[in-house]
Scaffold this motif. Structure first.
Motif, PDB file in Angstrom:
ATOM      1  N   UNK A 291       0.839  -1.192   0.000  1.00  0.00           N
ATOM      2  CA  UNK A 291       0.000   0.000   0.000  1.00  0.00           C
ATOM      3  C   UNK A 291       0.873   1.240   0.000  1.00  0.00           C
ATOM      4  N   UNK A 292       0.491   2.229  -0.806  1.00  0.00           N
ATOM      5  CA  UNK A 292       1.063   3.566  -0.720  1.00  0.00           C
ATOM      6  C   UNK A 292      -0.096   4.529  -0.488  1.00  0.00           C
ATOM      7  N   UNK A 293       0.131   5.524   0.370  1.00  0.00           N
ATOM      8  CA  UNK A 293      -0.979   6.402   0.721  1.00  0.00           C
ATOM      9  C   UNK A 293      -0.540   7.818   1.019  1.00  0.00           C
ATOM     10  N   UNK A 294      -1.521   8.713   0.979  1.00  0.00           N
ATOM     11  CA  UNK A 294      -1.323  10.122   1.294  1.00  0.00           C
ATOM     12  C   UNK A 294      -2.465  10.561   2.193  1.00  0.00           C
ATOM     13  N   UNK A 295      -2.155  11.354   3.215  1.00  0.00           N
ATOM     14  CA  UNK A 295      -3.183  11.876   4.093  1.00  0.00           C
ATOM     15  C   UNK A 295      -2.893  13.312   4.458  1.00  0.00           C
ATOM     16  N   UNK A 296      -3.944  14.099   4.620  1.00  0.00           N
ATOM     17  CA  UNK A 296      -3.801  15.496   5.025  1.00  0.00           C
ATOM     18  C   UNK A 296      -4.854  15.812   6.068  1.00  0.00           C
ATOM     19  N   UNK A 297      -4.434  16.511   7.108  1.00  0.00           N
ATOM     20  CA  UNK A 297      -5.332  16.929   8.174  1.00  0.00           C
ATOM     21  C   UNK A 297      -5.135  18.415   8.390  1.00  0.00           C
ATOM     22  N   UNK A 298      -6.194  19.189   8.196  1.00  0.00           N
ATOM     23  CA  UNK A 298      -6.119  20.641   8.310  1.00  0.00           C
ATOM     24  C   UNK A 298      -7.098  21.092   9.386  1.00  0.00           C
ATOM     25  N   UNK A 299      -6.621  21.871  10.359  1.00  0.00           N
ATOM     26  CA  UNK A 299      -7.456  22.272  11.484  1.00  0.00           C
ATOM     27  C   UNK A 299      -7.439  23.778  11.666  1.00  0.00           C
ATOM     28  N   UNK A 300      -8.537  24.281  12.185  1.00  0.00           N
ATOM     29  CA  UNK A 300      -8.637  25.688  12.548  1.00  0.00           C
ATOM     30  C   UNK A 300      -9.349  25.775  13.887  1.00  0.00           C
ATOM     31  N   UNK A 301      -8.743  26.508  14.823  1.00  0.00           N
ATOM     32  CA  UNK A 301      -9.328  26.708  16.140  1.00  0.00           C
ATOM     33  C   UNK A 301      -9.375  28.204  16.424  1.00  0.00           C
ATOM     34  N   UNK A 302     -10.478  28.687  16.958  1.00  0.00           N
ATOM     35  CA  UNK A 302     -10.554  30.084  17.364  1.00  0.00           C
ATOM     36  C   UNK A 302     -11.359  30.182  18.651  1.00  0.00           C
ATOM     37  N   UNK A 303     -10.957  31.114  19.483  1.00  0.00           N
ATOM     38  CA  UNK A 303     -11.665  31.341  20.741  1.00  0.00           C
ATOM     39  C   UNK A 303     -11.659  32.826  21.039  1.00  0.00           C
ATOM     40  N   UNK A 304     -12.776  33.285  21.582  1.00  0.00           N
ATOM     41  CA  UNK A 304     -12.878  34.700  21.955  1.00  0.00           C
ATOM     42  C   UNK A 304     -13.182  34.784  23.447  1.00  0.00           C
ATOM     43  N   UNK A 305     -12.239  35.326  24.211  1.00  0.00           N
ATOM     44  CA  UNK A 305     -12.400  35.522  25.643  1.00  0.00           C
ATOM     45  C   UNK A 305     -12.842  36.963  25.875  1.00  0.00           C
ATOM     46  N   UNK A 306     -14.095  37.128  26.277  1.00  0.00           N
ATOM     47  CA  UNK A 306     -14.699  38.460  26.331  1.00  0.00           C
ATOM     48  C   UNK A 306     -13.986  39.397  27.294  1.00  0.00           C
ATOM     49  N   UNK A 307     -13.405  38.871  28.359  1.00  0.00           N
ATOM     50  CA  UNK A 307     -12.766  39.719  29.363  1.00  0.00           C
ATOM     51  C   UNK A 307     -11.587  40.505  28.803  1.00  0.00           C
ATOM     52  N   UNK A 308     -10.982  40.045  27.692  1.00  0.00           N
ATOM     53  CA  UNK A 308      -9.830  40.730  27.116  1.00  0.00           C
ATOM     54  C   UNK A 308     -10.220  41.703  26.008  1.00  0.00           C
ATOM     55  N   UNK A 309     -11.502  41.874  25.780  1.00  0.00           N
ATOM     56  CA  UNK A 309     -11.964  42.837  24.781  1.00  0.00           C
ATOM     57  C   UNK A 309     -11.426  42.537  23.397  1.00  0.00           C
ATOM     58  N   UNK A 310     -10.914  43.550  22.678  1.00  0.00           N
ATOM     59  CA  UNK A 310     -10.426  43.335  21.303  1.00  0.00           C
ATOM     60  C   UNK A 310      -9.197  42.444  21.230  1.00  0.00           C
ATOM     61  N   UNK A 311      -8.538  42.198  22.381  1.00  0.00           N
ATOM     62  CA  UNK A 311      -7.367  41.325  22.388  1.00  0.00           C
ATOM     63  C   UNK A 311      -7.738  39.891  22.784  1.00  0.00           C
ATOM     64  N   UNK A 312      -9.024  39.622  22.895  1.00  0.00           N
ATOM     65  CA  UNK A 312      -9.460  38.315  23.380  1.00  0.00           C
ATOM     66  C   UNK A 312      -9.569  37.244  22.322  1.00  0.00           C
ATOM     67  N   UNK A 313      -9.359  37.598  21.049  1.00  0.00           N
ATOM     68  CA  UNK A 313      -9.469  36.607  19.988  1.00  0.00           C
ATOM     69  C   UNK A 313      -8.144  35.880  19.788  1.00  0.00           C
ATOM     70  N   UNK A 314      -8.191  34.565  19.836  1.00  0.00           N
ATOM     71  CA  UNK A 314      -7.010  33.754  19.511  1.00  0.00           C
ATOM     72  C   UNK A 314      -7.408  32.738  18.452  1.00  0.00           C
ATOM     73  N   UNK A 315      -6.637  32.675  17.386  1.00  0.00           N
ATOM     74  CA  UNK A 315      -6.927  31.766  16.287  1.00  0.00           C
ATOM     75  C   UNK A 315      -5.660  31.034  15.891  1.00  0.00           C
ATOM     76  N   UNK A 316      -5.754  29.736  15.705  1.00  0.00           N
ATOM     77  CA  UNK A 316      -4.598  28.937  15.292  1.00  0.00           C
ATOM     78  C   UNK A 316      -4.984  28.019  14.146  1.00  0.00           C
TER      79      UNK A 316
END
Length: 625
Positions: A291-316
């Protein structure tokens, strides 16, 4: 009354015999009860369980439906050696600890393709938003499988497997509704369109949820969620022995969360996209497979912490691409060899300027010997060359011995395995300017015996395990004023204990499952217990089916107390949660069902200050064709 019920349930499921290792593959037995149970994950090839020296658990579609599970953690929490914790309800971060290993030390697969998130803090997999409705089977290999599966497979390999098409089209659909407006619907189908085999599926889950911060500590808001997922797979045979397959999986989830010890209007989103393709060849009357094979896994995570206001968004964002190939050859019936190679590239970036990548090239081989019919011996070696941390060679060996003949013959198993886990891209980037990390490594072994009974419908297993891990990576605060720190190799850990299990399938209408784990997981330097690992964990269930189409069941989960921190300063008490369920087959193709979870409205936490569901009820319908 509550504790009499718990005691009665435990006695009921213990009556036939004591326990088993939950090798749950009864659906794969032939009508003559010959022991032809098969696993794929343990050896990377279809292999009878009696020829596998490692501890393997398999949960089938029939068992998933019988327990009325809706999420991946619902299934995994019922397996010996496995404990789960979640910081709130669906969508909130959830970790799975197998024999005391860190969540990031388990390799997670979907149809054999890695879905660990390279953007995760430790490169692990967050089980919090993974529904189980689209999967046909779950296999869990406990203990190190680093030789065959590479980095991250220190504690276990967990493989979620979708259905495979047959000549006859099959389809199923399910819908349920319950507590706090939770709605779920799932569909799947598999069959042939000319020469092409197709598998299709989808799942939708939405609800008001409950507060991630414990409502019994004063929380009032509900943290709702929604999840949508779809999967597809196609296969075709070009010529005798030559075939190809390709597939994909997509899931998107959104949820509210709390992380400040109080109600908070925080928002989180997750998106996972997986794709794979394989070219396969089988020849020499099945003695040669490639067997020969190829696999790809692509992820996106984002979170908004309201206490930090405009700096509360984190995305990876994280991406893993992998090319691999393997060949197995059996020159004689008593011996076979598997060799393979892999190359993996990972990328990670976030909205704060982090950007990094790494790669690993690997070679592995495994030799299987069967000196006589009842004995199988496996030995393997792997070489990994990581672009950032150099090379590493690991070894493994295991054996299985069937003592006697027939379906009631005992099986003795033993295994030794080494593991290797390079630091994650998140940890590497965070440590810029501080120190160079070393990979985590492990050495572990286990030994056990499986005792079948009742003409193969029941199995009892006891297993002892012991694993030592070095160079564990943990976050250390450097500047408490500015809340800055870095990751360091701070710990050596040892996890040892015993697993007991019993499963009975279709014995005079009864299905019984018992899984008990005793775990001693400690930091070898400080002597403290590892965080969030209970010393004892018990799951027991019993179901009874009648010819009229009625099925009733009950289960109990008893989790021991645990510390929520490595310093062992914050203790979380144990819990006992009881559930009832029932189902009725209206016709051969239609079944209605319902369940009550947390029957006695147990007040408990698994993660300190985070909530768990109270008493709740659900009802649904299944249709099969």
């Amino acid at each position: 009354m509550k504790y009499l019920f718990l005691l009665g349930t435990a006695l009921a499921v213990s009556t036939p015999v004591m326990a088993q290792d939950v090798i749950e593959i009864a659906d794969l037995r032939r009508p003559d009860n010959d022991r032809t149970d098969i696993t794929v994950t343990a050896t990377r090839e279809p292999t009878p369980i009696t020829q596998v020296g490692q501890s393997v658990s398999v949960v089938t579609r029939a068992e998933i439906e019988r327990m009325q599970a809706t999420t991946a953690t619902d299934v995994l929490a019922r397996i010996p050696g496995v404990s789960t914790v979640q910081s709130g309800g669906f969508g909130q971060p959830a970790s799975v600890f197998v024999r005391g290993a860190e969540n990031a030390q388990s390799l997670v697969l979907l149809d054999g393709v890695r879905i660990n998130d390279p953007g995760d803090v430790g490169g692990g997999f967050d089980f919090g938003a993974l529904p189980i409705g689209q999967f046909d089977r779950v296999e869990v290999v406990r203990g190190s499988s680093g030789v065959l599966w590479g980095s991250r497979a220190i504690g276990s390999v967990i493989n979620f497997i979708t259905a495979r098409p047959t000549e006859q089209w099959t389809a199923r659909g399910q819908a349920e509704y319950g507590w706090r407006d939770r709605k779920q619907a799932s569909v799947s189908a598999a069959g042939l369109v000319g020469p092409v085999g197709l598998t299709l599926g989808g799942n939708w889950l939405k609800g008001d949820g409950f507060s991630a911060f414990n409502e019994r500590r004063g929380a009032t808001e509900k943290d709702g969620f929604e999840s949508k997922s779809a999967n597809a797979r196609a296969s075709i045979e070009f010529a005798p022995g030559l075939s190809a397959d390709a597939g994909g999986f997509y899931t998107k989830a959104s949820y509210d969360y709390d992380d400040t010890g109080a109600d908070a209007p925080n928002l989180g989103h997750k998106r996972d996209t997986l794709g794979y393709a394989n070219l396969r060849y089988e020849g020499l009357d099945g003695r040669l497979n490639a067997r020969v094979g190829y696999g790809i896994n692509d992820t996106n995570r984002s979170s908004y912490t309201a206490a930090y206001g405009p700096y509360g968004l984190y995305e990876s964002n994280g991406r893993t691409e992998r090319f691999e190939g393997q060949v197995s050859f059996a020159p004689v019936e008593q011996a076979s060899i598997l060799v393979g190679g892999e190359t993996e590239k990972q990328k990670f970036d976030d909205n704060y300027g982090a950007k990094d990548s790494t790669s690993t090239d690997s070679l592995f081989g495994n030799l299987t010997l069967r000196p006589f019919h009842a004995l199988t011996l496996n030995g393997g070696v792997r070489y990994d060359d990581n672009a950032d941390y150099g090379d590493r060679t690991t070894f493994s060996a295991n054996g299985a011995w069937v003592i006697g003949e027939g379906v009631d013959a005992p099986v003795v198993r033993a295994s030794y395995g080494e593991g290797f886990k390079a630091p994650s891209l998140y940890q590497i980037h965070t440590n810029i300017g501080y120190n160079a990390l070393r990979p985590e490594t492990s050495k572990g072994w286990d030994a056990g015996i499986e005792m079948p009974f009742a003409q193969g419908t029941g199995r009892f297993t006891v297993t002892y395990f012991d694993r030592k891990t070095r160079n564990l990576i943990d976050y250390v605060t450097i500047d408490p004023v500015n809340f800055t720190g870095a990751y360091f190799n701070v710990d050596r850990a040892r996890s040892q204990g015993a697993e007991l299990g019993m499963q009975v399938t279709g014995w005079q209408g009864f299905d019984v499952n018992l899984a008990f784990t005793y775990l001693d997981a400690k930091d070898r330097d400080s002597g403290t217990r590892l965080a969030r690992r209970p010393r004892t964990n018990l799951y027991a269930s019993i179901d009874k089916a009648w010819n009229m189409g009625l099925r009733l069941g009950a289960d109990v989960s008893v989790g021991g107390g645990r510390y929520d921190d490595i310093a062992n300063m914050q203790y979380v008490s144990g819990n006992a949660v009881v559930g009832l369920r029932g189902a009725f087959a209206v016709t051969d193709n239609v079944e209605v069902y319902g369940r009550i979870e947390n029957l006695f409205d147990e007040h408990y936490e698994l993660v300190r200050t985070y909530g768990t569901p109270g008493r709740s009820a659900y009802a649904g319908i299944r249709v099969k064709m």
